[in-house]
Design a protein around this motif. Structure first.
Motif, short mmCIF file in Angstrom:
data_model
loop_
_atom_site.label_atom_id
_atom_site.label_comp_id
_atom_site.label_asym_id
_atom_site.label_seq_id
_atom_site.Cartn_x
_atom_site.Cartn_y
_atom_site.Cartn_z
N LYS A 62 -2.52 5.63 3.21
CA LYS A 62 -3.98 5.56 3.26
C LYS A 62 -4.38 4.79 4.51
O LYS A 62 -3.55 4.10 5.13
CB LYS A 62 -4.53 4.88 2.00
N ASP A 63 -5.63 4.91 4.89
CA ASP A 63 -6.13 4.19 6.07
C ASP A 63 -6.06 2.68 5.81
O ASP A 63 -6.42 2.21 4.73
CB ASP A 63 -7.58 4.59 6.37
N PRO A 71 -4.63 4.85 10.72
CA PRO A 71 -4.84 5.98 9.81
C PRO A 71 -3.65 6.25 8.90
O PRO A 71 -2.51 5.86 9.20
CB PRO A 71 -5.06 7.15 10.76
N ALA A 72 -3.89 6.91 7.79
CA ALA A 72 -2.81 7.34 6.89
C ALA A 72 -1.85 8.23 7.66
O ALA A 72 -2.25 8.99 8.54
CB ALA A 72 -3.39 8.09 5.70
N GLY A 73 -0.58 8.12 7.33
CA GLY A 73 0.44 8.93 8.00
C GLY A 73 1.07 8.25 9.19
O GLY A 73 1.93 8.83 9.86
N SER A 74 0.68 7.00 9.46
CA SER A 74 1.25 6.26 10.61
C SER A 74 2.63 5.71 10.27
O SER A 74 2.83 5.11 9.23
CB SER A 74 0.32 5.11 11.02
N SER A 91 0.81 -1.23 0.00
CA SER A 91 0.00 0.00 0.00
C SER A 91 0.83 1.27 0.00
O SER A 91 0.32 2.35 -0.30
CB SER A 91 -0.94 0.02 1.21
N SER A 92 2.13 1.16 0.34
CA SER A 92 2.93 2.38 0.46
C SER A 92 4.40 2.16 0.12
O SER A 92 4.99 1.15 0.53
CB SER A 92 2.84 2.93 1.90
N SER A 93 4.97 3.07 -0.64
CA SER A 93 6.41 3.07 -0.90
C SER A 93 7.05 4.29 -0.24
O SER A 93 8.22 4.60 -0.48
CB SER A 93 6.69 3.09 -2.41
#
Length: 454
Positions: A384-385, A394-397, A92-94
């Motif tokens: 993203k959540d 939540p997003a930003g964790s 979900s995240s790079s």
């Protein structure tokens, strides 16, 4: 007067208590070690990252879900151990929100264009160029250089008196540096010619700068954090950085001039000088009109290759030899397989296809990387959540993926997770004809995973 002073003291205490309470508020409600003001759980990591991760990410984790939370100063971090949650985070995240104190030292060492420090569009551009350079066909063509460095290293070791002890980890650095130098930018450092002393000037400068970066990153000494003070350490850093950059920049300048000459010869229809097959060759576009790295970006990324492969590969090789030494039955199988393959290639050089036939050896390597991953930790910042272990994140964790713990977690690997068993990788039954349970994809991530894998 006394009553007023007492009231003021009580009021001040109340304000301070409220601020302390709010200092660690607003985070995700996931079990974890209780933080203390004002450092949170930083103190646990002071004894070592591996030991700290064991406490924060395992001992204080939710036993059912493998999720944990902890605080570094006023920021909450999460961690997960189960392969489904690891998969969710990595796919979900790079993005990795930089930790300024760490990023500053990496930038000093590797430069502002180093892939490890980039994010978003800039990271995508560098990753795309680097990805092309690491194409399988290019790697296959580098087997010759790898064999050349390895065979020279073996000949050097054979001259060592029988029974003489040596530090395997230190010795492995010599052959690792030679292989990276040849495959990254076509330079033979010749470290493997003599392993009895120190490395040649340029590799030695790189190793010292790497050690300095590690010390500066994890120290609380303010003098070591500042590079402008006239200290002996800073003077040495400046001198060694100049040695390293002069060599790398010189190679790049020569290669760019060579490429320009090749374009001119091609236009005239003349014979073209063959270029050494290495990653630098494939990082410079053949067409001058294509988007290309600047010389500075090339320099930074070549240092990233040294950074990413030097210590990690040396650590892996040392642990692999250690495991073979304490498991003679496994060592005998590896030797028998290697003898069988090499017997067929006696009259010619070892090829990529030969290497692919070392199936049991490959299982040993994978099992070594499982038990002793050279990079024990990777991180992501969620964009993203997500739902991890049943918890809403939540997003930003800020999320830690403690690779060394994920690789030994019984949820992912079963009751024998702590045991060295190369045969667990024979899932198709190639060795004994017995098909075994598949290994979950994200239970094994020595090279990270998702779009930001190594």
């Amino acid at each position: 007067m006394a009553a007023g002073t007492l009231a003021a003291a009580v009021a001040a205490a109340a304000v301070i208590t409220t601020k302390v309470r709010n200092f660690f508020s607003g985070g995700v409600d996931i079990p974890g070690m209780k933080p203390t003001f004002p450092f949170g759980n930083v103190g646990v990591l002071s004894k070592g990252v591996l030991e700290g991760m064991e406490v924060l990410c395992k001992e204080h984790a939710d036993k059912k879900t493998g999720m944990a939370s902890f605080w570094l100063f006023s920021e909450q971090f999460l961690s997960c151990l189960h392969h489904e949650d690891v998969r969710e985070v990595l796919l979900s995240s790079s993005y990795r929100r930089p930790i300024k104190s760490i990023a500053a030292h990496i930038t000093r060492f590797l430069g502002t264009s180093a892939l490890v420090n980039l994010n978003n569009d800039e990271w995508k551009h560098h990753r795309r160029v680097m990805g092309k350079a690491f194409h399988y066909d290019h790697l296959k063509a580098m087997v010759g250089d790898m064999c050349f460095a390895s065979e020279r290293f073996i000949r050097t070791l054979e001259k060592t008196p029988a029974g003489e002890a040596m530090d395997v980890y230190q010795v492995m650095k010599f052959v690792t540096m030679d292989v990276i130098g040849l495959t990254a930018f076509g330079v033979d450092f010749e470290c493997g010619k003599d392993v009895s002393g120190g490395m040649p000037e340029v590799p030695a400068a790189f190793e010292e700068l790497l050690e300095q970066m590690t010390k500066r990153t994890y120290t609380t000494n303010p003098l070591m954090q500042n590079y402008s003070l006239p200290t002996a350490m800073n003077r040495k850093h400046k001198r060694l950085a100049a040695v390293l950059r002069t060599k790398v920049d010189g190679v790049i300048e020569h290669r760019l001039k060579m490429r320009e000459k090749m374009r001119e010869e091609k236009t005239k229809g003349e014979a073209i000088e063959e270029e050494h097959n290495d990653f630098l060759k494939h990082m410079i576009p053949e067409d001058a009109s294509e988007s290309a790295f600047t010389p500075k970006e090339l320099s930074d990324e070549l240092l990233v290759m040294l950074f990413g492969g030097f210590d990690t590969t040396s650590i892996f090789l040392a642990y692999c030899l250690h495991l073979l030494a304490i498991h003679p039955e496994v060592e005998e199988k590896v030797r028998a397989e290697a003898d069988a393959v090499f017997e067929q290639t006696r009259d010619g050089p070892l090829t990529y296809e030969d290497v692919t036939r070392l199936k049991y050896c490959n299982m040993v390597m994978k099992e070594t990387l499982r038990l002793f991953p050279p990079a024990p930790l990777t991180t992501r910042t969620t964009t993203k959540d997500l739902v991890l272990g049943g918890y809403k994140v939540p997003a930003g964790s800020q999320t830690w993926l403690p690779i060394s713990l994920i690789h030994r977690d019984t949820y992912n690997w079963g009751a024998d997770a702590e045991e060295f068993k190369p045969e667990r990788w024979d899932t198709e039954g190639e060795l004994d004809g017995i098909k075994k349970q598949d290994i979950p994809q994200f239970a094994w991530i020595p090279f990270s995973g998702g779009p930001r894998n190594c």
